[in-house]
Motif scaffolding. Structure first.
Motif, PDB file in Angstrom:
ATOM      1  N   ALA A 197      -7.852  20.220  36.849  1.00  0.00           N
ATOM      2  CA  ALA A 197      -6.470  19.804  36.972  1.00  0.00           C
ATOM      3  C   ALA A 197      -5.937  18.570  36.278  1.00  0.00           C
ATOM      4  N   LEU A 198      -6.829  17.777  36.186  1.00  0.00           N
ATOM      5  CA  LEU A 198      -6.650  16.352  35.389  1.00  0.00           C
ATOM      6  C   LEU A 198      -6.919  16.441  33.997  1.00  0.00           C
ATOM      7  N   ASN A 199      -7.550  17.550  33.619  1.00  0.00           N
ATOM      8  CA  ASN A 199      -8.203  17.416  32.058  1.00  0.00           C
ATOM      9  C   ASN A 199      -7.215  17.606  31.174  1.00  0.00           C
ATOM     10  N   ILE A 200      -6.517  18.420  30.939  1.00  0.00           N
ATOM     11  CA  ILE A 200      -5.447  18.774  29.833  1.00  0.00           C
ATOM     12  C   ILE A 200      -4.345  17.724  29.976  1.00  0.00           C
ATOM     13  N   VAL A 201      -4.257  17.258  31.067  1.00  0.00           N
ATOM     14  CA  VAL A 201      -2.947  16.655  31.420  1.00  0.00           C
ATOM     15  C   VAL A 201      -3.318  15.150  30.866  1.00  0.00           C
ATOM     16  N   GLY A 202      -4.509  14.875  31.094  1.00  0.00           N
ATOM     17  CA  GLY A 202      -5.257  13.526  30.769  1.00  0.00           C
ATOM     18  C   GLY A 202      -5.145  13.255  29.145  1.00  0.00           C
ATOM     19  N   SER A 283       3.180  17.265  33.414  1.00  0.00           N
ATOM     20  CA  SER A 283       3.594  16.285  32.351  1.00  0.00           C
ATOM     21  C   SER A 283       2.696  15.129  32.674  1.00  0.00           C
ATOM     22  N   THR A 284       2.121  14.583  33.873  1.00  0.00           N
ATOM     23  CA  THR A 284       1.586  13.432  34.213  1.00  0.00           C
ATOM     24  C   THR A 284       0.532  13.714  35.107  1.00  0.00           C
ATOM     25  N   MET A 285      -0.837  12.860  35.290  1.00  0.00           N
ATOM     26  CA  MET A 285      -1.977  13.126  36.022  1.00  0.00           C
ATOM     27  C   MET A 285      -1.432  13.140  37.617  1.00  0.00           C
TER      28      MET A 285
END
Length: 371
Positions: A197-202, A283-285
């Motif tokens: 869940a933090l990958n692409i938004v990162g 849009s953000t982590m």
């Protein structure tokens, strides 16, 4: 061949993170060592006080038998019920046992006598279980006294019936045995669902997503390259957790290990895809982390891990059918405790496979590639 380099890039990013590899090794050990004891719903060491109005040898035997149980601890003898009630109010006792006058005489004459058990029901579960435990001990005591004195036997409705309960799949009634498979499932959900869940938004926050968008890599290959490393990590953590469950509790799946791996791989695909959908839509982590935390809490609370699904309201039971963690925990407990086979787990495996296909398609479609 481009997908190979993308997968290699993901592994390198994970390796460069000094914190994550340590978490993968340490977290399963800590959770399996602490959580099964902390999340234990067995009620032990209940404090009780006694109002003994009979003051006989038999009433003292009853009190000592209750105190000898691992579930109860005698705190005091009180002269009156009012004094005992004050002990409950100030927290020095959880239950009150009142033995009336003539208790021993009634037992000897008729094999029957009355006692009064009062429980503090501020915590309803604790009060109900404590009362049930104490009533069971009193019932066993009364039966032993009837047999010892030979009274009331000829009037027993169950004369000639020998009831011997057998506890299947968990003969020792150890709550840890029930919790460990669920803890493994929760651990995998937390990491294999949260990290994607933090990958692409990162990538969005670092500005590297634009570089990927202008490449000819397809959406399917891109999503696959993001998830394969976490499937590999999930498989490592599964086997690592199974090893420590065996070392700590002597637990090993009674069913096939390959069936455990099959069910786990389906579950990895589900939770990692759901995590990637959250990442694609954030849009953000911080936004992704909050969304995933919300869904993880719902998944855990409505999975049957801590409370039985049968005890939930009907509308909540219906909602659990949309929870993939429910099926995975059911499969893990069946494999660990019952020795389930793929045929036994066919409903769970089919539903997880369908869920995996839908979540995989959702992960691909939610990624909007712009050139």
């Amino acid at each position: 061949m481009a997908i190979r380099y993308l997968i290699q890039k993901e592994f390198l990013q994970i390796k460069r993170n000094a914190f994550l590899p340590k978490i993968f090794v340490v977290l399963p050990i800590v959770m399996l060592l602490i959580v099964p004891y902390a999340a234990n719903q067995e009620i032990r060491n209940l404090k009780f006080c006694v109002v003994d109005n009979d003051r006989s040898a038999m009433s003292r035997r009853l009190v000592w038998q209750i105190d000898a149980s691992a579930y109860f601890s005698l705190t005091s003898f009180q002269d009156s019920y009012e004094d005992a009630l004050r002990s409950v109010e100030d927290g020095s006792a959880d239950m009150i046992l009142t033995v009336p006058h003539g208790f021993s005489t009634d037992i000897v004459r008729s094999g029957e006598a009355s006692v009064n058990v009062n429980a503090n029901a501020v915590n309803g579960v604790k009060g109900a279980l404590g009362q049930a435990y104490m009533l069971n001990i009193i019932s066993d005591f009364a039966s032993a006294q009837r047999t010892e004195h030979g009274v009331g036997v000829e009037n027993g409705s169950a004369r000639g019936v020998d009831v011997r309960p057998r506890f299947l799949f968990n003969a020792s009634l150890d709550y840890k045995v029930f919790m460990v498979p669920g803890i493994i499932a929760m651990l995998l959900t937390l990491l294999i669902g949260f990290l994607p869940a933090l990958n692409i938004v990162g990538e969005k926050e670092r500005g590297t997503i634009e570089q990927i968008n202008v490449t000819p890599v397809s959406r399917r290959d891109f999503v696959l390259s993001k998830l394969v490393p976490y499937w590999t990590i999930g498989l490592f953590m599964l086997l690592w957790s199974m090893l420590w469950a065996y070392l700590f509790y002597g637990m090993w799946p009674r069913g096939s290990v390959w069936t455990v791996i099959l069910a786990s791989l389906l579950f990895f695909l589900i939770v990692s895809s759901l995590g990637l959908i959250v990442s694609n839509c954030s849009s953000t982590m911080q936004q992704a982390a909050l969304l995933m935390f919300f869904f993880l809490i719902i998944f855990v609370l409505m999975s049957g891990l801590l409370t039985p699904i049968a005890g939930m309201p009907r509308w909540a039971q219906a909602l659990t059918y949309a929870n993939p963690l429910r099926y995975y925990i059911e499969a893990m407990r069946a494999l660990y405790l019952k020795g389930g086979t793929p045929a036994d787990l066919q409903p769970q495996l089919i539903l997880m496979a369908a869920y995996a296909a839908l979540s995989w398609a959702g992960a691909i479609l939610s990624y909007k590639k712009t050139n």
